[in-house]
Design an enzyme around this catalytic site. Structure first.
Site, PDB file in Angstrom:
ATOM      1  N   GLY A  26      38.797 -37.172 -39.863  1.00  0.00           N
ATOM      2  CA  GLY A  26      37.398 -37.579 -39.914  1.00  0.00           C
ATOM      3  C   GLY A  26      36.892 -37.838 -38.510  1.00  0.00           C
ATOM      4  O   GLY A  26      37.338 -37.222 -37.552  1.00  0.00           O
ATOM      5  N   CYS A  27      36.011 -38.769 -38.383  1.00  0.00           N
ATOM      6  CA  CYS A  27      35.407 -39.103 -37.101  1.00  0.00           C
ATOM      7  C   CYS A  27      36.464 -39.620 -36.117  1.00  0.00           C
ATOM      8  O   CYS A  27      37.252 -40.500 -36.452  1.00  0.00           O
ATOM      9  CB  CYS A  27      34.339 -40.174 -37.324  1.00  0.00           C
ATOM     10  SG  CYS A  27      33.597 -40.763 -35.812  1.00  0.00           S
TER      11      CYS A  27
END
Length: 181
Positions: A14-15
């Site tokens: 993800g981020c």
């Protein structure tokens, strides 16, 4: 005093702001850099990667001392702090740039990742199968300076408060004995 050993791990879950904030606090981790790996465009920018058209994943490149923290230990943390069962998505962040991926730097890392994924999959911890990609490391492109230590510099930014902080808190709760502080 002996020089510390150094190995590199490159993970995408993800981020990259979330992963960097967590791994920065883990004993044995010497440095964490946010960046991009796994795409076709040379020297991509954040805007390029966010378009979803480059094939890159947001990743962190972790330099660690394996005499203090093993690659398997890093993977244990990795699989606790993100959902490895959502293809190209983490929460509201959607697109191939947010995929769950382990870029291995050696045959030993590949084997360890396969074993950990197999063990976790067999344990049935999630209602869906693990979709974490396993791929050989490619060129790592470091992200722009404003993305380095993002959470540390912007703890009250809404995304950090709603997304990053809960992951950091979960990590600290599960791995209290492995924290640097």
């Amino acid at each position: 005093m002996a020089q510390p050993q150094v190995e590199i791990a490159t993970l995408g879950g993800g981020c990259f702001w979330c992963l960097e904030a967590v791994f920065d606090d883990l004993k044995g981790v010497m440095s964490v850099e946010s960046g991009y790996m796994g795409g076709q465009l040379e020297a991509p920018t954040y805007a390029d990667v966010c378009s979803g058209a480059t094939g890159h994943a947001e990743v962190v490149q972790i330099r660690f001392d394996p005499s203090i923290v093993s690659f398997r230990d890093l993977l244990e943390v990795f699989f606790v702090i993100h959902d490895p069962t959502t293809l190209n998505r983490q929460g509201n962040d959607a697109g191939t740039q947010y995929r769950s991926v382990i870029f291995y730097h050696s045959t030993e890392q590949k084997a360890a990742a396969e074993q950990v994924i197999g063990k976790l999959g067999a344990a049935g911890l999630w209602p869906r199968p693990i979709v974490t990609e396993l791929a050989p490391a490619q060129i790592f492109y470091i992200a722009e300076s404003e993305h380095q230590e993002y959470y540390q510099h912007n703890p009250y930014q809404p995304y950090c408060m709603m997304v990053v902080e809960p992951k950091v808190a979960k990590f600290r709760k599960h791995f209290v004995g492995r924290l640097k502080k």
